[in-house]
Design an enzyme around this catalytic site. Structure first.
Site, PDB file in Angstrom:
ATOM      1  N   ASP A   4      13.458 -79.397-127.702  1.00  0.00           N
ATOM      2  CA  ASP A   4      14.361 -79.944-128.709  1.00  0.00           C
ATOM      3  C   ASP A   4      13.946 -81.339-129.149  1.00  0.00           C
ATOM      4  O   ASP A   4      14.467 -81.856-130.139  1.00  0.00           O
ATOM      5  CB  ASP A   4      15.794 -80.033-128.151  1.00  0.00           C
ATOM      6  CG  ASP A   4      16.289 -78.714-127.594  1.00  0.00           C
ATOM      7  OD1 ASP A   4      16.037 -77.690-128.230  1.00  0.00           O
ATOM      8  OD2 ASP A   4      16.900 -78.727-126.510  1.00  0.00           O
TER       9      ASP A   4
ATOM     10  N   ASP B 229      18.962 -80.188-125.387  1.00  0.00           N
ATOM     11  CA  ASP B 229      18.806 -80.816-124.071  1.00  0.00           C
ATOM     12  C   ASP B 229      17.431 -80.612-123.471  1.00  0.00           C
ATOM     13  O   ASP B 229      17.183 -81.067-122.366  1.00  0.00           O
ATOM     14  CB  ASP B 229      19.847 -80.266-123.089  1.00  0.00           C
ATOM     15  CG  ASP B 229      19.497 -78.868-122.602  1.00  0.00           C
ATOM     16  OD1 ASP B 229      18.862 -78.107-123.358  1.00  0.00           O
ATOM     17  OD2 ASP B 229      19.868 -78.523-121.465  1.00  0.00           O
TER      18      ASP B 229
ATOM     19  N   ASP C 271      20.836 -76.228-130.240  1.00  0.00           N
ATOM     20  CA  ASP C 271      20.032 -75.425-129.328  1.00  0.00           C
ATOM     21  C   ASP C 271      20.994 -74.484-128.611  1.00  0.00           C
ATOM     22  O   ASP C 271      22.210 -74.707-128.612  1.00  0.00           O
ATOM     23  CB  ASP C 271      19.305 -76.321-128.340  1.00  0.00           C
ATOM     24  CG  ASP C 271      18.508 -75.536-127.311  1.00  0.00           C
ATOM     25  OD1 ASP C 271      17.777 -74.622-127.704  1.00  0.00           O
ATOM     26  OD2 ASP C 271      18.649 -75.837-126.114  1.00  0.00           O
TER      27      ASP C 271
END
Length: 742
Positions: free
Chosen positions: A631, A627, A426
């Site tokens: 995700d 995080d 990410d």
């Protein structure tokens, strides 16, 4: 607020709103009002001075309209208290518990950790340890060994535990589990008791129990550590009732309720904005670094946070129907669909079982001695190769990781990390920082001081909660700038801020705000386009309607990102990608700067998860690093998932196999190196156990190793394996690298 006890059961009234002629009180727990509705209504109807009343079961409140000249508020409260007290003698309800929806999901990741103990768990291990120590003291200190025949206390104890192990083996087989080593261990323990070597059987059971307790302890410790790091996003909310904001638990909210959310608070429902405007941090949903402006008719989601401003939201989905809750359910489903990969210990157990059976049969055929064959079986049935060879190494490796702030949820998570060949990152909060940093301050004219521009910007932004303001204040603090106090502040949601003092006005904001106020920004057009093309954010500073300068900010790449990419390449990772909800242009710039293989932007959570599934179906072993809530699905779908930082979303932390409690990217490379080293130690332990079994089995076949000494062999090579595994506790790859360089 005034509270009055309604009895010894903990019920009480809380005055939420009181004006002349009208009072609103809340009854706690809420369920009491449902049981006592009729009693309260009858008392209020009979009370002189009460003109009307309303009992609301849904919110647990009572609204009373009255004549202040005929009845006082205190009388009404006493009337309600008496009614609840009388009613409570016949009715008692328990308020619904505030259950954290993450807890069942978290526990599902370690389900069976303690249930998987070989024989009875921790108390059984303590009991066995005490008994074995007592027997050793009797044998070597008092020279009076315990009787070990089947009818002795020792034999009965060993026989009972052997039966328990046999039952566990049978139940496991009925549940579809592989036989593994347990049948062989059960047979060996039974034969030991039959031959009058009950202590040998207890030694085997002790080692097996120790390994189970270690595995369960590790999983439970990880669960507790992660649970303590998590917090509920929104436990209460402000419900608008009769034009007044009333604080209620989130569990009481219903579809159609009007909810007020102030600056700094988390939105508790999915719904539509009816009034107000605010900047909403939706990074946990979309992955975008900058807050989004939300005003009337805009949709908002549970779990997002109001950074600046306020909103009145009409609830459309509440509780388990919200986007956040539905995402949690999807994560749980994804976790349940994962293949039940057999532990490495099962493979070692299969090898040792075959070796033990073969050695026992060969000894019986060649020597025609049942005693020697049984001695070989006892030696070869030692569970160290399967229990301690893996459990002690995993315990040491997980303890090593925990000291560095890396929480690994069990041995399988650690093993999977070594198998990875593809990594998907990410962007926001993972590869880049959460708070933007200033990369350039450009004065309007050469003679202007950039320090003065920063001072003006800090003066204007000192009271703002916007991430850009936090970036400005961070830089101001680094430069030692202390902004002057404010006299007047005007906030322009999503555009900027103006402050005034002593006839001076400072305006800090985006191009649209300055041009709206008649301040041109054309001087910086080319420079602005360059920075915007590079994915940076530009704000302007003006004083007394004259442009002073431009401040360029960006969410910088975290320290160690480039080194991480290099170390992952060296460790065998063939492909690395970025998947983000941020814009395609910003993601592309970051991906190219780090030398990654692919980068995708503007992705929804479901699209991230779908991409991971495609990679997995093509044969790749994917590690997802993120995080946020966006995700979580991808984390659950990947071969292994890593959640960055304690500030990450709870659902991502739960879905992940590994949690990095700090934001140090190099911890990811460290965890992978540790995983590979741990598997090497497990292999070493296996061969140590095999070598010991071969030597001991040979001696037993030759008649040189009686059953009791076989037990000593068990303990000796258990200690050897424990020592080898224990080296992992202080293992550090950097030390090894420095030695090589030297």
């Amino acid at each position: 607020m005034r509270k009055m006890s309604c009895g010894d059961k903990g019920d009480f009234l809380e005055v939420k709103h009181s004006i002349p002629g009208r009072i609103r009180v809340r009854v706690s727990p809420r369920g009491v009002i449902r049981s006592c509705r009729q009693e309260l209504a009858e008392r209020l109807v009979r009370q002189d001075g009460v003109t009307s009343h309303e009992v609301r079961e849904m919110t647990g409140t009572v609204i009373v309209h009255h004549d202040p000249g005929r009845v006082e508020v205190s009388q009404l409260l006493e009337l309600l208290v008496d009614g609840l007290r009388i009613c409570g003698k016949e009715h008692r309800t328990v308020p619904p518990q505030q259950v954290n929806p993450l807890e069942p999901l978290l526990r599902s990741r370690v389900k069976g950790a303690f249930g998987g103990l070989a024989v009875g768990g921790l108390w059984n291990l303590i009991g066995l340890t005490g008994f074995l120590l007592f027997s050793l003291a009797r044998r070597f200190w008092f020279r009076s060994p315990l009787a070990e025949n089947a009818g002795s206390v020792t034999g009965i104890l060993a026989g009972g535990l052997t039966v328990s192990l046999a039952l566990k083996t049978w139940v496991g087989r009925k549940e579809g589990k592989r036989w593994g080593l347990l049948p062989f261990l059960t047979l060996a323990c039974g034969l030991a008791v039959f031959l009058g070597e009950a202590l040998t059987a207890l030694e085997i059971l002790w080692v097996l129990s120790l390994g189970g307790v270690l595995e369960g302890f590790i999983a439970e410790r990880s669960r507790r550590t992660i649970s303590e790091a998590l917090g509920s996003r929104a436990e209460s909310a402000y419900l608008v009732m009769d034009g007044t904001e009333v604080e209620v638990p989130v569990s009481r909210l219903q579809v159609g309720d009007l909810v007020w959310v102030a600056s700094g608070a988390y939105i508790p429902v999915d719904g539509m904005v009816e009034e107000g405007e605010a900047l909403v941090d939706e990074s946990q949903i979309s992955g975008r670094a900058m807050p989004e402006l939300r005003r009337a008719a805009a949709p908002v989601f549970s779990g997002t946070r109001v950074v600046e401003g306020f909103l009145y939201i009409r609830a459309e989905r509440v509780g388990s129907d919200t986007y956040l809750s539905r995402t949690l359910q999807l994560v749980e489903d994804s976790l349940a669909r994962r293949a039940d990969v057999e532990k490495r210990a099962d493979l070692l157990a299969a090898r040792l079982t075959r070796m033990g059976i073969l050695a026992t049969v060969v000894t019986l055929v060649v020597t025609r001695s049942l005693q020697r064959a049984l001695s070989v079986a006892l030696v070869m049935s030692c569970p160290c190769a399967t229990v301690l060879a893996t459990s002690t190494a995993l315990a040491a490796a997980i303890a090593n990781a925990a000291r560095r702030g890396i929480i690994i949820k069990g041995g399988m998570s650690l093993e999977r990390l070594s198998e990875i060949d593809t990594v998907c990152f990410d962007k926001t909060g993972t590869l880049t920082s959460d708070v933007p940093e200033i990369v350039e301050v450009v004065p309007r004219a050469p003679w202007m001081d950039e320090g003065k521009i920063m001072e003006l910007a800090a003066w204007a932004e000192q009271k703002s909660n916007h991430p850009l303001a936090k970036g400005v204040m961070k830089e101001a603090g680094r430069r030692g700038i202390r902004p002057a106090p404010l006299e007047e502040l005007e906030s322009f949601i999503g555009r900027g801020v103006a402050v005034r003092r002593g006839g001076e006005e400072v305006l800090v904001g985006n191009r649209a705000l300055l041009e709206e106020r008649g301040i041109g920004t054309g001087y910086f057009k080319k420079r602005r386009e360059v920075h915007s093309g590079a994915g940076r954010t530009v704000i302007y500073v003006a004083k007394n309607r004259r442009l002073q300068g431009m401040v360029v900010m960006e969410n910088r790449v975290r320290p160690g990102a480039e080194e991480l990419v290099g170390r992952l390449r060296e460790s065998g990772v063939a492909r690395m990608e970025i998947m983000s909800g941020d814009s395609e242009q910003v993601v592309e710039v970051l991906g190219e700067s780090l030398g990654l293989d692919a980068f995708q932007g503007d992705l929804l959570p479901e699209e991230k998860a779908a991409h991971v599934r495609r990679l997995e179906s093509s044969g790749r072993r994917v590690l997802m690093v993120g995080d946020g809530v966006n995700d979580a699905l991808a984390l659950a779908e990947a071969t292994a998932g890593v959640a960055m930082g304690v500030g990450g979303a709870e659902v991502a932390l739960i879905a992940a196999d590994i949690c990095l409690l700090t934001s140090d990217l190099l911890d990811l490379a460290y965890a992978r190196d540790l995983s590979r080293r741990c598997l090497q130690v497990i292999e070493q332990n296996f061969w140590l156990a095999v070598a010991t079994d071969l030597v001991g089995g040979t001696m037993a076949a030759l008649g040189r190793l009686p059953p009791f000494l076989g037990g000593i062999v068990h303990v000796a090579h258990s200690l050897l394996i424990g020592w080898n595994s224990g080296r992992l506790v202080n293992w550090d790859p950097s030390v090894r690298a420095n030695v090589k360089k030297g």
